[in-house]
Design a protein around this motif. Structure first.
Motif, PDB file in Angstrom:
ATOM      1  N   PRO A 144       0.810  -1.233   0.000  1.00 43.55           N
ATOM      2  CA  PRO A 144       0.000   0.000   0.000  1.00 43.55           C
ATOM      3  C   PRO A 144       0.839   1.277   0.000  1.00 43.55           C
ATOM      4  CG  PRO A 144      -0.826  -1.537   1.643  1.00 43.55           C
ATOM      5  CD  PRO A 144       0.456  -2.119   1.120  1.00 43.55           C
ATOM      6  N   GLY A 150      -9.003   2.877   1.527  1.00 46.60           N
ATOM      7  CA  GLY A 150      -8.500   2.319   2.779  1.00 46.60           C
ATOM      8  C   GLY A 150      -9.200   1.027   3.168  1.00 46.60           C
ATOM      9  N   MET A 151      -8.529   0.257   4.003  1.00 45.17           N
ATOM     10  CA  MET A 151      -9.096  -1.021   4.451  1.00 45.17           C
ATOM     11  C   MET A 151     -10.421  -0.785   5.181  1.00 45.17           C
ATOM     12  SD  MET A 151      -6.257  -1.736   7.353  1.00 45.17           S
ATOM     13  CE  MET A 151      -5.800  -0.410   8.464  1.00 45.17           C
ATOM     14  N   ALA A 171      -6.974  -6.059  -2.308  1.00 44.90           N
ATOM     15  CA  ALA A 171      -6.499  -6.752  -1.102  1.00 44.90           C
ATOM     16  C   ALA A 171      -7.531  -7.778  -0.640  1.00 44.90           C
ATOM     17  CB  ALA A 171      -6.191  -5.729  -0.013  1.00 44.90           C
ATOM     18  N   TYR A 217      -5.894   0.854  -6.033  1.00 40.97           N
ATOM     19  CA  TYR A 217      -5.603  -0.061  -4.922  1.00 40.97           C
ATOM     20  C   TYR A 217      -6.809  -0.058  -3.990  1.00 40.97           C
ATOM     21  CZ  TYR A 217      -2.994  -2.417  -1.215  1.00 40.97           C
ATOM     22  OH  TYR A 217      -2.570  -3.340  -0.286  1.00 40.97           O
ATOM     23  N   SER A 271     -13.220   0.160   4.139  1.00 43.39           N
ATOM     24  CA  SER A 271     -14.072   1.279   3.695  1.00 43.39           C
ATOM     25  C   SER A 271     -15.306   0.786   2.954  1.00 43.39           C
ATOM     26  CB  SER A 271     -13.285   2.196   2.743  1.00 43.39           C
ATOM     27  OG  SER A 271     -12.171   2.731   3.410  1.00 43.39           O
ATOM     28  N   GLY A 325      -8.108  -1.467  -0.475  1.00 45.09           N
ATOM     29  CA  GLY A 325      -7.570  -2.063   0.744  1.00 45.09           C
ATOM     30  C   GLY A 325      -8.432  -3.191   1.294  1.00 45.09           C
ATOM     31  N   ALA A 326      -7.842  -3.937   2.205  1.00 41.89           N
ATOM     32  CA  ALA A 326      -8.452  -5.165   2.716  1.00 41.89           C
ATOM     33  C   ALA A 326      -9.865  -4.941   3.242  1.00 41.89           C
ATOM     34  CB  ALA A 326      -7.568  -5.718   3.834  1.00 41.89           C
ATOM     35  N   LEU A 359      -6.421   5.121  -4.003  1.00 42.23           N
ATOM     36  CA  LEU A 359      -6.334   4.091  -2.967  1.00 42.23           C
ATOM     37  C   LEU A 359      -7.559   4.190  -2.063  1.00 42.23           C
ATOM     38  CD1 LEU A 359      -3.204   3.178  -0.837  1.00 42.23           C
ATOM     39  CD2 LEU A 359      -5.462   3.291   0.184  1.00 42.23           C
ATOM     40  N   VAL A 371      -6.799   9.347  -2.091  1.00 44.80           N
ATOM     41  CA  VAL A 371      -6.976   8.335  -1.053  1.00 44.80           C
ATOM     42  C   VAL A 371      -8.299   8.609  -0.360  1.00 44.80           C
ATOM     43  CG1 VAL A 371      -6.056   7.369   1.093  1.00 44.80           C
ATOM     44  CG2 VAL A 371      -4.484   8.166  -0.703  1.00 44.80           C
ATOM     45  N   ALA A 388     -11.170   6.883   2.538  1.00 44.21           N
ATOM     46  CA  ALA A 388     -11.294   5.848   3.570  1.00 44.21           C
ATOM     47  C   ALA A 388     -12.500   6.144   4.436  1.00 44.21           C
ATOM     48  CB  ALA A 388     -10.033   5.805   4.427  1.00 44.21           C
ATOM     49  N   GLY A 389     -12.961   5.093   5.118  1.00 43.63           N
ATOM     50  CA  GLY A 389     -14.035   5.234   6.098  1.00 43.63           C
ATOM     51  C   GLY A 389     -15.355   4.667   5.628  1.00 43.63           C
ATOM     52  N   LEU A 427      -9.516  11.550   1.855  1.00 41.63           N
ATOM     53  CA  LEU A 427      -8.558  11.694   2.957  1.00 41.63           C
ATOM     54  C   LEU A 427      -7.411  12.611   2.540  1.00 41.63           C
ATOM     55  CD1 LEU A 427      -8.328  10.362   5.793  1.00 41.63           C
ATOM     56  CD2 LEU A 427      -6.881   8.619   4.743  1.00 41.63           C
ATOM     57  N   ARG A 428      -6.868  12.364   1.358  1.00 37.94           N
ATOM     58  CA  ARG A 428      -5.748  13.172   0.849  1.00 37.94           C
ATOM     59  C   ARG A 428      -5.500  12.777  -0.606  1.00 37.94           C
ATOM     60  NH1 ARG A 428      -1.534   9.528   0.667  1.00 37.94           N
ATOM     61  NH2 ARG A 428      -1.542   7.858   2.213  1.00 37.94           N
TER      62      ARG A 428
HETATM   63  C1  LIG Z   1      -6.087   4.672   4.065  1.00 35.01           C
HETATM   64  C2  LIG Z   1      -4.632   4.536   4.448  1.00 35.01           C
HETATM   65  C3  LIG Z   1      -3.751   4.452   3.194  1.00 35.01           C
HETATM   66  C4  LIG Z   1      -4.272   5.784   5.246  1.00 35.01           C
HETATM   67  O1  LIG Z   1      -2.952   5.726   5.639  1.00 35.01           O
HETATM   68  P1  LIG Z   1      -2.203   7.087   6.071  1.00 35.01           P
HETATM   69  O2  LIG Z   1      -2.205   8.041   4.946  1.00 35.01           O
HETATM   70  O3  LIG Z   1      -0.894   6.662   6.672  1.00 35.01           O
HETATM   71  O4  LIG Z   1      -3.157   7.750   7.120  1.00 35.01           O
HETATM   72  P2  LIG Z   1      -3.139   7.690   8.729  1.00 35.01           P
HETATM   73  O5  LIG Z   1      -2.949   6.286   9.240  1.00 35.01           O
HETATM   74  O6  LIG Z   1      -2.190   8.749   9.196  1.00 35.01           O
HETATM   75  O7  LIG Z   1      -4.632   8.124   9.041  1.00 35.01           O
HETATM   76  C5  LIG Z   1      -5.131   9.394   8.684  1.00 35.01           C
HETATM   77  C6  LIG Z   1      -6.550   9.483   9.209  1.00 35.01           C
HETATM   78  O8  LIG Z   1      -7.379   8.565   8.458  1.00 35.01           O
HETATM   79  C7  LIG Z   1      -7.969   7.601   9.334  1.00 35.01           C
HETATM   80  N1  LIG Z   1      -7.912   6.305   8.633  1.00 35.01           N
HETATM   81  C8  LIG Z   1      -6.825   5.703   8.156  1.00 35.01           C
HETATM   82  N2  LIG Z   1      -7.153   4.558   7.557  1.00 35.01           N
HETATM   83  C9  LIG Z   1      -8.483   4.444   7.653  1.00 35.01           C
HETATM   84  C10 LIG Z   1      -9.394   3.453   7.228  1.00 35.01           C
HETATM   85  N3  LIG Z   1      -9.002   2.385   6.557  1.00 35.01           N
HETATM   86  N4  LIG Z   1     -10.709   3.671   7.496  1.00 35.01           N
HETATM   87  C11 LIG Z   1     -11.106   4.764   8.192  1.00 35.01           C
HETATM   88  N5  LIG Z   1     -10.280   5.729   8.604  1.00 35.01           N
HETATM   89  C12 LIG Z   1      -8.972   5.573   8.349  1.00 35.01           C
HETATM   90  C13 LIG Z   1      -7.118   7.620  10.596  1.00 35.01           C
HETATM   91  O9  LIG Z   1      -7.861   7.214  11.721  1.00 35.01           O
HETATM   92  C14 LIG Z   1      -6.712   9.069  10.661  1.00 35.01           C
HETATM   93  O10 LIG Z   1      -7.779   9.829  11.159  1.00 35.01           O
HETATM   94  P3  LIG Z   1      -7.535  11.088  12.172  1.00 35.01           P
HETATM   95  O11 LIG Z   1      -6.712  12.064  11.363  1.00 35.01           O
HETATM   96  O12 LIG Z   1      -8.919  11.555  12.474  1.00 35.01           O
HETATM   97  O13 LIG Z   1      -6.773  10.539  13.310  1.00 35.01           O
HETATM   98  C15 LIG Z   1      -4.355   3.239   5.310  1.00 35.01           C
HETATM   99  O14 LIG Z   1      -4.845   3.363   6.615  1.00 35.01           O
HETATM  100  C16 LIG Z   1      -4.976   1.996   4.672  1.00 35.01           C
HETATM  101  O15 LIG Z   1      -6.134   1.649   4.903  1.00 35.01           O
HETATM  102  N6  LIG Z   1      -4.162   1.274   3.850  1.00 35.01           N
HETATM  103  C17 LIG Z   1      -4.544   0.035   3.204  1.00 35.01           C
HETATM  104  C18 LIG Z   1      -4.070  -1.131   4.075  1.00 35.01           C
HETATM  105  C19 LIG Z   1      -4.409  -2.477   3.457  1.00 35.01           C
HETATM  106  O16 LIG Z   1      -5.437  -2.700   2.893  1.00 35.01           O
HETATM  107  N7  LIG Z   1      -3.460  -3.390   3.572  1.00 35.01           N
HETATM  108  C20 LIG Z   1      -3.581  -4.679   2.968  1.00 35.01           C
HETATM  109  C21 LIG Z   1      -2.213  -5.065   2.592  1.00 35.01           C
HETATM  110  S1  LIG Z   1      -2.031  -6.722   2.251  1.00 35.01           S
END
Ligand SMILES: CC(C)(COP(=O)(O)OP(=O)(O)OC[C@H]1O[C@@H](n2cnc3c(N)ncnc32)[C@H](O)[C@@H]1OP(=O)(O)O)[C@@H](O)C(=O)NCCC(=O)NCCS
Length: 216
Positions: free
Chosen positions: A68, A183-184, A147, A163, A186, A165-166, A181, A197, A199-200, A206-207
């Motif tokens: 990711p 997020g997992m 994922a 991408y 979502s 997420g899981a 992307l 990106v 999520a939720g 998110l960004r």
């Molecule tokens: C979405 C994602 C990329 C964000 O990562 P990041 O940019 O490092 O962001 P942060 O962890 O700093 O989180 C930023 C904010 O988003 C929120 N957030 C992050 N991931 C989230 C998700 N999946 N669902 C809901 N909220 C999420 C955090 O709580 C945080 O909120 P806050 O600012 O109110 O505290 C990451 O969390 C994610 O889901 N990646 C995918 C992981 C995956 O599927 N892996 C499988 C691999 S095999």
């Protein structure tokens, strides 16, 4: 059985090798980390650097890099290798289901428990982790990553390099834009524009992705 070389030696590469053994003679991995060369991972040798696949013309290839934080890596490696399309294997775990009218492109991987119900189009170099469910008329473009445990409603579209997420859920007919992307966990109810990106539950912006590589 044809020979197969897996590019990368990380988690997804080793999962792919395990999925491939039923249908391929897996020679081993290639990886650019010199510390790995000559070692064994998941019972298979690390054969040499990535570019050494050019010297193995009789082996099929599957590129299994990326995570990711760096999910453009698969495209970068494919572009760098410049191999003809016929060198690329399609790896489908024997416990994956590919329903009628569905196609899976070269270089793509379906891990165990994945289900493509009907008329699903999966492009080139797509990674699908275990237990993903892609339903009727979904379209998944080249270099996308799905994922584990993702569910796509009917006629959903993942554009190039997206991408998901899981465990994420994508509503029917919704598009996730190129290199975006999700997020997992979502729940995606609306189209996600390219390069963002989200999520939720429900998923919100998110960004921006701030990908380092130019993605086209
Ligand atoms: C979405 C994602 C990329 C964000 O990562 P990041 O940019 O490092 O962001 P942060 O962890 O700093 O989180 C930023 C904010 O988003 C929120 N957030 C992050 N991931 C989230 C998700 N999946 N669902 C809901 N909220 C999420 C955090 O709580 C945080 O909120 P806050 O600012 O109110 O505290 C990451 O969390 C994610 O889901 N990646 C995918 C992981 C995956 O599927 N892996 C499988 C691999 S095999």
């Amino acid at each position: 059985m044809r020979d197969l070389v897996v590019v990368g030696a990380g988690g997804f590469a080793r999962e792919t090798a395990a999925a491939a053994v039923a249908a391929w003679r897996v020679r081993g991995f290639v990886d650019d980390n010199p510390a790995l060369h000559g070692t064994i991972r998941s019972g298979l040798p690390i054969l040499g650097p990535v570019d050494s696949v050019a010297g193995m013309p009789d082996a099929a290839v599957v590129v299994c890099v990326g995570n990711p934080r760096d999910y453009t890596a698969r495209q970068r490696i494919v572009q760098r290798l410049g191999l003809p399309g016929e060198r690329y294997a399609t790896v489908v775990h024997p416990a994956a289901v590919v329903g009628a009218g569905s196609v899976v492109g070269p270089g793509s991987v379906l891990l165990a428990g994945t289900v493509l119900t009907a008329d699903v189009a999966v492009g080139w170099h797509v990674a699908v982790m275990p237990q993903a469910v892609l339903t009727h008329d979904d379209r998944v473009e080249d270099y996308a990553t799905i994922a584990s445990g993702v569910r796509l409603g009917g006629a959903a579209v993942l554009e190039r390099g997206a991408y998901v997420g899981a465990g994420a859920l994508v509503r029917e007919g919704v598009t996730v834009g190129a290199w975006s992307l999700v997020g997992m966990g979502s729940v995606v109810l609306h189209d996600v524009p390219p390069g963002e990106v989200w999520a939720g539950v429900p998923a919100r912006f998110l960004r921006s992705t701030q990908l380092q590589e130019s993605t086209s």
